[in-house]
Write an enzyme that holds these catalytic residues in place. Sequence first.
Site, PDB file in Angstrom:
ATOM      1  N   HIS A   1       0.874  -1.182   0.000  1.00  0.00           N
ATOM      2  CA  HIS A   1       0.000   0.000   0.000  1.00  0.00           C
ATOM      3  C   HIS A   1       0.911   1.232   0.000  1.00  0.00           C
ATOM      4  O   HIS A   1       2.016   1.180   0.541  1.00  0.00           O
ATOM      5  CB  HIS A   1      -0.840  -0.057   1.280  1.00  0.00           C
TER       6      HIS A   1
ATOM      7  N   ASP B   1       2.992  -4.471   8.098  1.00  0.00           N
ATOM      8  CA  ASP B   1       1.756  -3.702   7.955  1.00  0.00           C
ATOM      9  C   ASP B   1       0.604  -4.699   8.086  1.00  0.00           C
ATOM     10  O   ASP B   1       0.349  -5.492   7.188  1.00  0.00           O
ATOM     11  CB  ASP B   1       1.766  -3.016   6.585  1.00  0.00           C
TER      12      ASP B   1
ATOM     13  N   GLN C   1      -4.571  -5.294   6.931  1.00  0.00           N
ATOM     14  CA  GLN C   1      -5.540  -6.212   6.314  1.00  0.00           C
ATOM     15  C   GLN C   1      -5.591  -7.572   6.998  1.00  0.00           C
ATOM     16  O   GLN C   1      -6.361  -8.442   6.578  1.00  0.00           O
ATOM     17  CB  GLN C   1      -5.195  -6.414   4.834  1.00  0.00           C
TER      18      GLN C   1
ATOM     19  N   LYS D   1     -10.451  -0.774  10.576  1.00  0.00           N
ATOM     20  CA  LYS D   1     -10.523  -1.988   9.756  1.00  0.00           C
ATOM     21  C   LYS D   1     -10.750  -3.221  10.621  1.00  0.00           C
ATOM     22  O   LYS D   1     -10.707  -4.350  10.132  1.00  0.00           O
ATOM     23  CB  LYS D   1      -9.228  -2.147   8.948  1.00  0.00           C
TER      24      LYS D   1
ATOM     25  N   CYS E   1      -4.731   2.507  -3.697  1.00  0.00           N
ATOM     26  CA  CYS E   1      -3.508   3.066  -3.106  1.00  0.00           C
ATOM     27  C   CYS E   1      -2.359   2.080  -3.227  1.00  0.00           C
ATOM     28  O   CYS E   1      -1.538   1.936  -2.318  1.00  0.00           O
ATOM     29  CB  CYS E   1      -3.719   3.475  -1.649  1.00  0.00           C
TER      30      CYS E   1
END
Lengths: 152, 419
Positions: B131, B213, B216, B239, B377
Amino acid sequence: MSRSNELYQQVILDHNKNPRNYRALEGSDVLVCEGHNPLCGDHITVYLDLDANGTVNDLGFQGNGCAISKASASMMTAYLKGKSLAEVKTIFSEFHDMVRGEFDPASRENHLGKLTLFQGVKEYSSRIKCASLAWHALMGALDKQQSATTEE
Amino acid sequence: MPDTSAPTRPKPVLDIKSQFPVLTRDFGGMALHYLDSAATTQKPVEVIDAMDRFYRESYGTVRRGVYRLSEKATAAYENTRKQVAGLINAASEREIIYTSGTTQSINLVAYSWGGKFLKAGDEIILSQIEHHANIVPWQIIAERMGAVIKVIPVDDSGTLIMDEYKKLLSERTRIVAVNHVSNALGTVNPVKEIARLAHQAGPGGKGAIVLIDGAQSIAHMAVDVRDLDADFYAFSGHKMFGPTGIGILYGKLPILESMPPYQGGGDMIMRVTFAKTTYQAPPHRFEAGTPPIAEVLGLGVAVDWLRRTGLDKINAHEHALLEYGTAVLQDVPGLKLIGTAPGKGAILSFTLDGVHPHDIGTLLDEDGIAIRAGHHCAQPTMDRFGVPATARASIGPYNDATDLDALAKGLRRIGEMFR
């Protein structure tokens, strides 16, 4: 009629599928400007050939975009051929205001002709920039800019 | 012979739609088919109520007031840290830093850790499917420090090519920053192996740092930062069924202790004079200013909700729907899935012949279907697959087979319209 049927009319779908003037113009006098929509990454390059009096001799475009941006570019190139510089600027301004919902073409006389097909775009805040992408590139070309963006 | 029978709807593992007010309200006689959980998840009623109740009944500042409202708010605020530490199996709640979201978490590491430790010629390894939030902060700090960015390529399925990663690792490698799950493709990266290899590289073979990261992954699978041996793990509240404006940076305590503040202000200091200011220990060193208190409390409730619902169940529910969704979408004429890595997360990224993803997005909205269309993104990911954009349906625990049926039906209609 549903909201999106108003936007995705047959004429627009047809211009998307069979875009008019989808070609680069050759020649040292041809003005070229690539328009970017940073929101979606779409880009459309407009080629403009003006004659000595500043009348649009020929217009072409190439690039990648959604149906709305492609149909808008296609109809723009077809509609502006033979128009004077002053007419082009007036039409741009009317078109720009129409898609942003700031001008209702039914409210007064205007120069938009069949470009009023795009007035449905005003209902879609995320798509207004798609409809105006090619127009921003055209204005960039007139200003002798190599690139233009939908972000003002 | 291909199987031409219609795919069988999976038996739902979870039945929780009714806990989400927005998913059960009436949109002009239409139901909402929400398939954009990778962008942001909807909120269960208990998160909404807890934040509302806090503002109505017990709102006060934290870590400043000596009155009871503030003391109670402070206790709840610090308790969320313990809940988050528990969720990811951190060794201590002192390793949990509140940020505004994953983006700020990564920026914090890039500016604070990178600004102190990166030198000219040092290398930062990223993957090709990051991302922008895990690319741009590194580009900014790399430029400032004279460091160099190296990129792990992916194959045609969207799987990281680990042999290429091994070749990139060297004594010059200082940090490896990769996502756990790709937001654009759904690829689940082998982050434990990535960390193990990174820890054998670096200056003198003493180990490069690893940032994961987790935006997700956090709401879709069980995450154990100690098992992964992650040095940093970043994620966002919104999220994971919590509010916007709150995120987490997990960092190993010795590393956090070695880092300077990211921003200066109130509540991050020990003592301020005009001659010299001394800073708080982590995590408060990195939390300048009045924090988003209600959001922190909301996040705590979301963590509680996640653990009670069960990440294993969420994962099983979403994977059954992913399998079903893959089958029904593959039946749509002209549809091509982008991102087909084995064992991927519940993300269906695709293109439809002759139809731009933005047109798909606008037209599906007409059927009450919310998907994401665009570059997500992740423009380098789009470039890798030679597309300007994709349409993306991402699945959450509140989805069911009817959402995917509606999607497939809508896509067929759009395909015909553009033919």
